[in-house]
Design an enzyme around this catalytic site. Structure first.
Site, PDB file in Angstrom:
ATOM      1  N   ASP A   1     -21.231  -5.178  -6.977  1.00 18.61           N
ATOM      2  CA  ASP A   1     -20.426  -4.495  -5.573  1.00 18.61           C
ATOM      3  C   ASP A   1     -20.013  -5.419  -4.699  1.00 18.61           C
ATOM      4  O   ASP A   1     -20.571  -6.288  -4.367  1.00 18.61           O
ATOM      5  CB  ASP A   1     -21.855  -3.607  -4.704  1.00 18.61           C
ATOM      6  N   LEU A   2     -18.599  -5.277  -4.604  1.00 23.96           N
ATOM      7  CA  LEU A   2     -17.748  -6.252  -4.183  1.00 23.96           C
ATOM      8  C   LEU A   2     -18.128  -6.008  -2.357  1.00 23.96           C
ATOM      9  O   LEU A   2     -18.271  -5.165  -1.910  1.00 23.96           O
ATOM     10  CB  LEU A   2     -16.453  -6.157  -4.372  1.00 23.96           C
TER      11      LEU A   2
ATOM     12  N   TYR B   1     -11.829  -3.030   0.494  1.00 23.34           N
ATOM     13  CA  TYR B   1     -10.702  -3.092   0.801  1.00 23.34           C
ATOM     14  C   TYR B   1     -10.247  -4.141   1.816  1.00 23.34           C
ATOM     15  O   TYR B   1      -9.125  -4.469   1.644  1.00 23.34           O
ATOM     16  CB  TYR B   1     -10.515  -1.567   1.360  1.00 23.34           C
TER      17      TYR B   1
ATOM     18  N   ARG C   1     -18.186  -6.453  11.266  1.00 25.96           N
ATOM     19  CA  ARG C   1     -19.627  -5.949  11.120  1.00 25.96           C
ATOM     20  C   ARG C   1     -20.542  -7.023  12.422  1.00 25.96           C
ATOM     21  O   ARG C   1     -21.440  -6.197  12.889  1.00 25.96           O
ATOM     22  CB  ARG C   1     -20.184  -5.972   9.917  1.00 25.96           C
TER      23      ARG C   1
ATOM     24  N   ASP D   1     -15.346  -0.363  -6.616  1.00 20.51           N
ATOM     25  CA  ASP D   1     -16.008  -1.969  -6.332  1.00 20.51           C
ATOM     26  C   ASP D   1     -16.960  -1.900  -7.051  1.00 20.51           C
ATOM     27  O   ASP D   1     -17.643  -3.021  -6.768  1.00 20.51           O
ATOM     28  CB  ASP D   1     -15.731  -2.220  -4.953  1.00 20.51           C
ATOM     29  N   GLU D   2     -17.469  -1.119  -7.856  1.00 16.49           N
ATOM     30  CA  GLU D   2     -18.924  -1.321  -8.476  1.00 16.49           C
ATOM     31  C   GLU D   2     -18.598  -1.117 -10.054  1.00 16.49           C
ATOM     32  O   GLU D   2     -18.010  -0.554 -10.549  1.00 16.49           O
ATOM     33  CB  GLU D   2     -19.874  -0.309  -8.076  1.00 16.49           C
TER      34      GLU D   2
HETATM   35  N1  DCP Z   1     -14.530   3.817   0.686  1.00 14.27           N
HETATM   36  C1  DCP Z   1     -13.854   4.544   1.116  1.00 14.27           C
HETATM   37  N2  DCP Z   1     -14.350   5.770   1.797  1.00 14.27           N
HETATM   38  C2  DCP Z   1     -15.668   5.890   1.644  1.00 14.27           C
HETATM   39  C3  DCP Z   1     -16.520   4.850   1.124  1.00 14.27           C
HETATM   40  C4  DCP Z   1     -15.777   3.941   0.546  1.00 14.27           C
HETATM   41  O1  DCP Z   1     -12.497   4.736   1.201  1.00 14.27           O
HETATM   42  N3  DCP Z   1     -16.513   7.023   2.127  1.00 14.27           N
HETATM   43  C5  DCP Z   1     -13.880   2.496   0.083  1.00 14.27           C
HETATM   44  C6  DCP Z   1     -13.662   1.489   1.214  1.00 14.27           C
HETATM   45  C7  DCP Z   1     -14.597   0.460   0.525  1.00 14.27           C
HETATM   46  C8  DCP Z   1     -14.813   0.666  -0.940  1.00 14.27           C
HETATM   47  O2  DCP Z   1     -14.571   2.033  -1.039  1.00 14.27           O
HETATM   48  O3  DCP Z   1     -14.201  -0.831   0.918  1.00 14.27           O
HETATM   49  C9  DCP Z   1     -16.129   0.231  -1.435  1.00 14.27           C
HETATM   50  O4  DCP Z   1     -17.206   0.820  -0.801  1.00 14.27           O
HETATM   51  P1  DCP Z   1     -18.572   0.145  -0.392  1.00 14.27           P
HETATM   52  O5  DCP Z   1     -19.400   1.217  -0.004  1.00 14.27           O
HETATM   53  O6  DCP Z   1     -19.099  -0.600  -1.462  1.00 14.27           O
HETATM   54  O7  DCP Z   1     -18.170  -0.395   0.865  1.00 14.27           O
HETATM   55  P2  DCP Z   1     -17.571  -2.025   0.887  1.00 14.27           P
HETATM   56  O8  DCP Z   1     -17.344  -2.927  -0.061  1.00 14.27           O
HETATM   57  O9  DCP Z   1     -16.364  -1.879   1.670  1.00 14.27           O
HETATM   58  O10 DCP Z   1     -18.510  -2.864   1.745  1.00 14.27           O
HETATM   59  P3  DCP Z   1     -19.936  -3.601   1.360  1.00 14.27           P
HETATM   60  O11 DCP Z   1     -19.726  -4.869   1.682  1.00 14.27           O
HETATM   61  O12 DCP Z   1     -21.092  -3.019   2.174  1.00 14.27           O
HETATM   62  O13 DCP Z   1     -19.940  -3.103  -0.024  1.00 14.27           O
HETATM   63 MG    MG Z   2     -19.029  -2.941  -1.704  1.00 15.22          MG
HETATM   64 MG    MG Z   3     -19.309  -0.049  -3.331  1.00 12.96          MG
END
Ligand code: DCP
Ligand code: MG
Ligand code: MG
Length: 503
Positions: A52-53, A57, A89, A144-145
């Site tokens: 999971d990145l 975004y 964060r 991202d997963e």
């Molecule tokens: N995303 C979105 N709307 C959502 C959830 C996620 O558009 N309701 C998009 C934005 C995120 C991406 O999907 O960047 C990946 O979701 P993650 O939950 O993995 O969140 P992040 O990668 O941003 O953060 P983390 O470091 O917590 O994984």
């Molecule tokens: Mg992520």
């Molecule tokens: Mg994710």
């Protein structure tokens, strides 16, 4: 067109996919929960990785504009911060906060609009493609997963490891501070943790992205353990700690696969915690959800997930790239492009689809923008060239593609002046299965069972040269010359470049 429809659908909805949808129902087994974990065909020695990145975004935007790395950054879609970088964060901003709340928490928050998913999607596929270079069993979950089943890689490494070897873990081990002792008892997971670390390093090196990894014996557990330490860390879950991690979930909603509606129905049955669900009689659960879903819920609550990592499907494009400190001569560009194209054509041939478009991407040196200073040019691939790629004459296709690539290069770089490139990328897109189906290729199976044969020797016959369209025969000879070790090509380089200009 099917491809673009698929892509569109994924754009809009992929991150919303519920984990439960990807878990095939497990046949109902004994109602005693304790029996469920050991039942079924799942080998306990599977090694599954979940990647999971970090702040996906936001990372893409920070790569595009490195100045954003140092500031609190939020990615805005309408009135919501869909994600934010870790600087933000630390200042109290969280994912899915309203823009108003986020600005209140952190007035200096920098906002970037994230409605256009193009760059996120591109990066997302690049990541999946990179993972697939390790192993065909890669399943995407959202943008991202990815799950990767590395059991076979682990088994190979294990077989190569001397018995006297002292195993160790890379990264964290869930609920353990010092894992050295356990490593001997968990050689597969230990090796898995090393492979996960190698892959994460490769992702950072090749794509500039950081992320977390979870290493466990099934998908559910790998996903659960993945986020234990964030960002840019990895965690392994040993089988003896499955109950701990499941028990740590603060509510049923935290179980991957238990969505909002399901949690409401469980609540109506008086179930609030994961423990409640574990102890609730299966028959009663089946009355509410039906037997298969009841069993699935039970399994989830116990950390049981026998679902295989199911390859998501072939990507919409195939690319290959290399980054380097400096390429500053046309000869080096030609050699590097030939090398990249050779690999790519081979992969494309194994894939079986016919690409319609070729793209060359370069990165010019920039002290301030190391990662995302890319420029691209693309052109259609003439049908007679494209047809050769998924055929036995794919080597001939390479001969014809190289001048196309050089032509694109000259559109971006004035080679009569000094230049400094740090990356070259070749890409086939608009992949069409039509025609390939006849040869039995082009299927997902074909895509994922490809095998490469590096260093393949080539037979060159005059009939092949004669079979080439006029104007390309020179290029073929050029290609042969190019395959001669670099030192000996120096003399003809100027000639090659002139030819590429006119092709
Ligand atoms: N995303 C979105 N709307 C959502 C959830 C996620 O558009 N309701 C998009 C934005 C995120 C991406 O999907 O960047 C990946 O979701 P993650 O939950 O993995 O969140 P992040 O990668 O941003 O953060 P983390 O470091 O917590 O994984
Ligand atoms: Mg992520
Ligand atoms: Mg994710």
């Amino acid at each position: 067109m099917a491809n673009s429809e698929d892509e569109k659908e994924e754009d809009d909805t992929e991150w919303k996919y519920s984990f439960v949808d990807s878990i095939p129902l497990i046949p109902a087994a004994a109602s005693d929960p304790s029996l469920n974990r050991t039942s079924g065909p799942t080998p306990a020695h599977r090694v599954i990785l979940h990647f999971d990145l970090d702040c996906f975004y936001a990372q893409v935007e920070m790569i595009r504009n490195p100045a954003l790395r140092e500031v609190p950054l939020g990615i805005q879609q309408k009135y919501i911060i869909v994600t934010c970088n870790y600087v933000a964060r630390d200042l109290g901003v969280s994912k899915l906060m309203s823009v108003t709340d986020a600005k209140e928490k952190c007035p200096q928050l920098v906002l970037v609009k994230g409605e256009d998913l193009t760059h996120y999607r591109e990066m997302s596929y690049k990541l999946t493609e990179l993972l697939m270079s390790y192993c065909p069993l890669v399943e995407r979950l959202g943008f991202d997963e990815n799950f990767v089943d590395i059991t076979k890689i682990v088994e190979r490494r294990l077989a190569e490891t001397p018995e006297s070897n002292n195993f160790s873990f890379k990264g964290h081990v869930y609920n353990h501070t010092s894992a050295e002792l356990e490593a001997q008892d968990h050689p597969r997971l230990a090796l898995g943790s090393h492979i996960a670390a190698e892959i994460r390093e490769d992702i950072k090196g090749k794509l500039g992205l950081t992320g977390c990894a979870g290493i466990a014996t099934n998908k559910l557990l790998a996903k659960l353990v993945c986020g234990t330490f964030k960002p840019n860390q990895q965690t392994t879950l040993l089988t003896e700690n499955i109950d701990d991690i499941i028990g740590s979930l603060s509510s049923l909603r935290k179980v991957p696969g238990v969505g909002y509606q399901t949690s409401k129905r469980l609540q109506a049955l008086g179930l609030a915690s994961v423990k409640d669900l574990q102890l609730f009689p299966l028959n009663d659960l089946a009355r509410e959800f039906g037997a298969p879903s009841a069993q699935r819920l039970k399994n989830l609550a116990l950390g049981v997930d026998e679902s295989p990592v199911t390859p998501t499907g072939a990507p919409q494009s195939l690319s290959d790239e290399d980054s380097f400190k400096k390429i500053s001569s046309t000869k080096e560009v030609l050699e590097k492009t030939r090398e990249l194209l050779s690999n790519l054509v081979e992969r494309m041939r194994n894939d079986g689809r016919q690409p319609q478009t070729f793209r060359l991407t370069i990165r010019k040196y920039s002290a301030t923008n190391k990662w995302f200073n890319r420029e691209s040019r693309q052109c259609p691939i003439p049908n007679h060239v494209g047809q050769k790629i998924p055929s036995e004459s794919s080597e001939d296709a390479l001969v014809l593609l190289l001048p196309l690539a050089m032509k694109l290069f000259h559109k971006m770089v004035d080679s009569s002046a000094a230049f400094h490139l740090t990356l070259l990328n070749v890409c086939f897109s608009n992949l069409q299965t039509k025609g390939a189906a006849v040869s039995g290729k082009g299927s997902i199976t074909s895509f994922f069972t490809q095998s490469t044969s590096p260093g393949k020797t080539q037979q060159i016959c005059s009939s092949q040269i004669q079979a080439l369209p006029t104007g390309f025969q020179h290029t073929f000879i050029l290609y042969v010359v190019c395959r001669i070790p670099p030192l000996r090509t120096g003399v003809v380089t100027a000639w090659i470049i002139r030819l590429a200009h006119t092709a």
